[in-house]
Design an enzyme around this catalytic site. Sequence first.
Site, PDB file in Angstrom:
ATOM      1  CD  GLU A   1      17.726  50.845  62.661  1.00 19.91           C
ATOM      2  OE1 GLU A   1      18.434  49.843  62.450  1.00 19.91           O
ATOM      3  OE2 GLU A   1      16.943  50.932  63.600  1.00 19.91           O
TER       4      GLU A   1
ATOM      5  CG  ASP B   1      14.583  52.918  71.761  1.00 16.52           C
ATOM      6  OD1 ASP B   1      15.327  52.087  71.194  1.00 16.52           O
ATOM      7  OD2 ASP B   1      13.731  53.583  71.155  1.00 16.52           O
TER       8      ASP B   1
ATOM      9  CE1 TYR C   1      16.114  45.229  65.054  1.00 19.94           C
ATOM     10  CE2 TYR C   1      16.581  46.975  63.490  1.00 19.94           C
ATOM     11  CZ  TYR C   1      16.768  46.400  64.725  1.00 19.94           C
ATOM     12  OH  TYR C   1      17.600  47.006  65.631  1.00 19.94           O
TER      13      TYR C   1
END
Lengths: 274, 404
Positions: free
Chosen positions: A49, A60, A175
């Site tokens: 990734e 994040d 995911y």
Amino acid sequence: MSRIARRFAALKAQGRGALIPYLQACDPDCETSLALLRAMPGAGADLIEIGVPFSDPSADGPIIQAAARRGLKAGSSMARVLDMVARFRAEDDETPIVLMGYLNPIEAYGPARFCADAARAGVDGLIVVDLPPEEADLLEGAAAAHGLDIIRLVAPTTVGDRLGLVCGHASGFIYYVSITGVTGTRTASTEELAAALPLLRAATGLPVAIGFGIRTPEQAAAAVRVADAAVVASALIATLEGTLDAEGRATGETLPRVLAQLRALAEAVRGARG
Amino acid sequence: MPGGANSLRGGPDARGRFGIFGGQFVAETLMPLVLELDAAYEAAKADPAFRRELDYYLRDYVGRPSPLWFARRLTEELGGARIYMKREELNHTGSHKLNNVMGQILLARRMGRTRIVAETGAGQHGVATATVCALFGMTCVIYMGATDVERQKPNVFRMRLLGAEVVPVTAGAGTLKDAMNEAMRDWVTNVRDTYFLVGTVAGPHPYPQMVRDFQSVIGEETRAQMHEAEGRLPDVVVAAIGGGSNAMGIFHPFLDEPSVRLIGVEAAGRGLDSGETAASILRGRPGVLHGNRTYLLQDADGQIDEAHSISAGLDYPGIGPEHAWLHDIGRVEYVGATDDDALAAFQLCTRTEGIIPALESAHAVAHAARIAPALSPETLLVVNISGRGDKDIFTVAAHLGVTL
């Protein structure tokens, strides 16, 4: 069959889970980042990734935020990220590559042109953090036309009918964001994962990768005992960051240390179901 | 009527969009919460008890209605249009922010949330949020860029006195955009008990609509007060734009009145073409940030630029999506005023009217002062004084070379 489907089928035949390491493009510079990417399959990466640096990565944590800043400072752009994939692909036609990032740089590039160029460069799948299924028409047509999978994030808050909706807009793999939170913070417990996975399996036939908060070989092994893949991002980037000199440049330790950690993770993942 | 045929007031559509702008561009972890909020807000709107409760707090706690003041000396000084000021700076906590915050905190209580997070630039929204958290006994965490913490010390102190935790954000340039990112990170982490109290008409649907609805009280009152004072609608309404909540609040009730000219004043910073500006409409292009599609200051690769304005409250590289749409359809004019324009207007307003405006509002005053002399004495011009300038005296003093 896509590279991603081929890879998961092969791993299934071998009876083992996948390790998906993450790197941020051009972190700490474009050459080091490409060298790391090229060395990853040899160190045990089953899929890779690549984070596309964005100025405002609002989902994040601090480690990936810092990596994105370094990547941008080193000159990362969407064109450079695609060039990096093309150069990798010239040597490795097997290892699937997934780009992960935010929508605005894709919009700026132009969604249709982006999907065409990404597919040509050898990208296999896209994870767009801020593009929920409700807004996905923007990208789905172009991605499908060029054979790119749109990998969907499923969170612990994705429950009830929504689980089916999200999985219905996914391809490649799912995911599973195993915690509510940003990248690189806490780790989901074995009980939390054991409770979540059957629901996911009931909603989709796609392979399931677990990410967010997997740091150690033990945690990666635990993840592939219940899921099909483990994603490790912040832990590898923290190691990379720890090898940089005072000016933030790569040193002779950068590649060896990150790759050693990757090998340890891969070994644990390969032995997990043994 | 709002939402009727041919109305400009009916947006957003079922997908939370104003034309191509708006939408819900958030991480999957947050998506169920945004949908839940939308449903909760719709239910609250339909419940007369919610409206009664909000009206009670707006009247007896916020201090509404705020006056519409005829600015006689400023009008005489400039010559031309009759200038009125909508006095939002007289609200409790000193700005228009409390109108929206009061609505959202009541909604958060209905939803059973116990912890509030918010982002703030100048600190006006942060102070308003900390205030209602004190009033209702809620945990309050305010994210504020480290640069803004430094230049808005009085507001930081006020928030802490009110019991809020103020978290300085050092990422990026340490301004409002970075505080917004950090507030979203907190929300994503603490989804189960936390309500994200957005301070402007931006963010994922339903925030732009909801904040607009709560702020529309400004324009509704202005309409009624102007009728009382002059027997007719105003001709021109001017308001400053950062994210755009005070402007949307005063504009919205006039959108369907073609005779009313609406002007939004963006912060041009050191000049529209200086590269140091916060004028998202005039110098940006459409993109996606913080949950919505709107005009953004960005580079060719889609990286978001840092905005610049002397006013911390306008220092944001985006704008509410409804403004983006009103710009594209040409209903609202968007213009710029520089830092220097705002400083001059700050002093002009203070000296002529005895009203110290926030630096944000001074941008609106600057444009009003620019156009008023050329307008006829029959023209009725309303400028929205969205906040008071006590918090800005340190910034202004520094620019005037005065040591406090």
